[in-house]
Design a protein around this motif. Structure first.
Motif, short mmCIF file in Angstrom:
data_model
loop_
_atom_site.label_atom_id
_atom_site.label_comp_id
_atom_site.label_asym_id
_atom_site.label_seq_id
_atom_site.Cartn_x
_atom_site.Cartn_y
_atom_site.Cartn_z
N THR A 1 99.46 91.91 37.49
CA THR A 1 99.95 90.72 36.80
C THR A 1 98.81 89.94 36.17
O THR A 1 98.90 89.47 35.02
N LEU A 2 97.71 89.78 36.91
CA LEU A 2 96.54 89.08 36.37
C LEU A 2 95.99 89.78 35.15
O LEU A 2 95.61 89.14 34.15
N VAL B 1 97.64 91.71 33.04
CA VAL B 1 98.57 91.52 31.92
C VAL B 1 98.38 90.16 31.28
O VAL B 1 98.49 90.00 30.06
N VAL B 2 98.07 89.15 32.11
CA VAL B 2 97.90 87.79 31.58
C VAL B 2 96.53 87.62 30.93
O VAL B 2 96.42 87.01 29.85
N VAL B 3 95.49 88.16 31.54
CA VAL B 3 94.13 87.88 31.10
C VAL B 3 93.71 88.75 29.91
O VAL B 3 93.01 88.26 29.00
N PHE C 1 94.09 87.37 26.32
CA PHE C 1 93.16 86.29 26.03
C PHE C 1 91.74 86.83 25.81
O PHE C 1 91.00 86.33 24.95
N GLN D 1 96.98 70.09 35.87
CA GLN D 1 97.61 71.16 36.64
C GLN D 1 97.94 70.74 38.07
O GLN D 1 98.90 71.25 38.66
#
Length: 281
Positions: free
Chosen positions: A25-26, A28-30, A33, A267
């Motif tokens: 998951t990390l 896919v997110v990072v 970017f 946050q």
């Protein structure tokens, strides 16, 4: 009655599976970017190299210079920042006052009015574009910043968020403030708002990102390139014959910085603000 514990091998397997899922998951997110940051440092031709290079290039300054010469990107960023800040302040005030009214006052038709307002969450925004454009034209507001800011000040989600948060306030607290002689605005400022800081932070973050990322409405009402916001200016770089993707990625990277700064600043309160009022005791 005894409880049988799971074997250590089962717990270790679940831990490995959970860790692998989080790592995926990390990634896919990072990764997007990271690719955005790398693309901002490369030319358009280098971006489409096959196989692609994952190392930064040496065209960042060239891309930023192209942005400044083509669309005046420094002014564009200031335009977006000013519009987003003013919108956050004004829309936050409107949503807070409306949420306070719906949560604390009892009047005939309150639930029906609130339900009608919530219909704005399911009605596509594109339906309102033509009526809003005609309204802005009649007010002679086309190509002005107030045309970008004013139409969405009473944002249904913002009112809903503040109403749910205000509903969690004890009625006795507000009644005691009224008995002490507080007017409604003073009661809101001194009594109701201090416990609402997490909700206010979540609202401010949502409103800022909503306005900062808005593309369609500014594209419709802004005609002068010197008044463009960041999304509109970046879209104008896409030509029919040639598109400078390096400059677009560089501009997108710069545009992501204010969003990251605002999110990191707020946050701590974001999750608790969104959950405020979700559970009633």
């Amino acid at each position: 009655m005894t409880t049988r514990s799971r074997p250590p091998s089962t717990r270790a397997g679940r831990g490995i599976l959970l860790t692998s899922g989080l790592a995926l998951t990390l990634a896919v997110v990072v990764v997007p970017f990271y690719w955005l940051a790398v693309g901002a440092t490369r030319s358009s031709g280098e971006i489409f190299d096959s196989p692609p290079s994952l190392l930064p290039g040496g065209h960042l300054l060239t891309n930023l210079t192209t942005l400044q010469e083509t669309v005046g990107f420094g002014r564009v960023v200031l335009n977006s920042l000013g519009i987003a800040l003013v919108y956050t302040l004004l829309a936050g005030t409107v949503c807070t006052l409306a949420g306070y009214g719906f949560a604390t006052y009892r009047f005939r038709g309150r639930e029906a009015l609130f339900g009608l307002l919530m219909l704005g969450l399911v009605v596509p925004a594109q339906i309102t574009l033509v009526p809003l454009f005609k309204m802005m034209a009649e007010l002679h507001w086309l190509n002005t910043y107030q045309a970008v800011i004013a139409p969405n000040l009473a944002l249904p989600f913002g009112i809903f968020l503040m109403r749910q948060s205000m509903a969690a306030l004890p009625r006795e607290l507000l009644d005691s403030g009224r008995m002490d002689g507080c007017g409604e605005l003073r009661l809101l400022w001194r009594v109701a708002l201090p416990p609402m800081r997490p909700a206010l932070a979540a609202l401010a973050l949502f409103l800022f990102l909503y306005q900062w990322n808005d593309f369609v409405w500014p594209l419709i009402v802004l005609r002068d390139s010197s008044a463009f916001t960041v999304p509109v200016a970046l879209a104008s770089l896409q030509g029919l014959d040639e598109t400078d993707y390096g400059a677009i990625l560089a501009g997108t990277s710069v545009a992501a910085v204010p969003m990251a700064v605002v999110f990191l600043a707020l946050q701590r309160h974001f999750v608790s603000g969104l959950l405020a009022g979700a559970v009633k005791e």
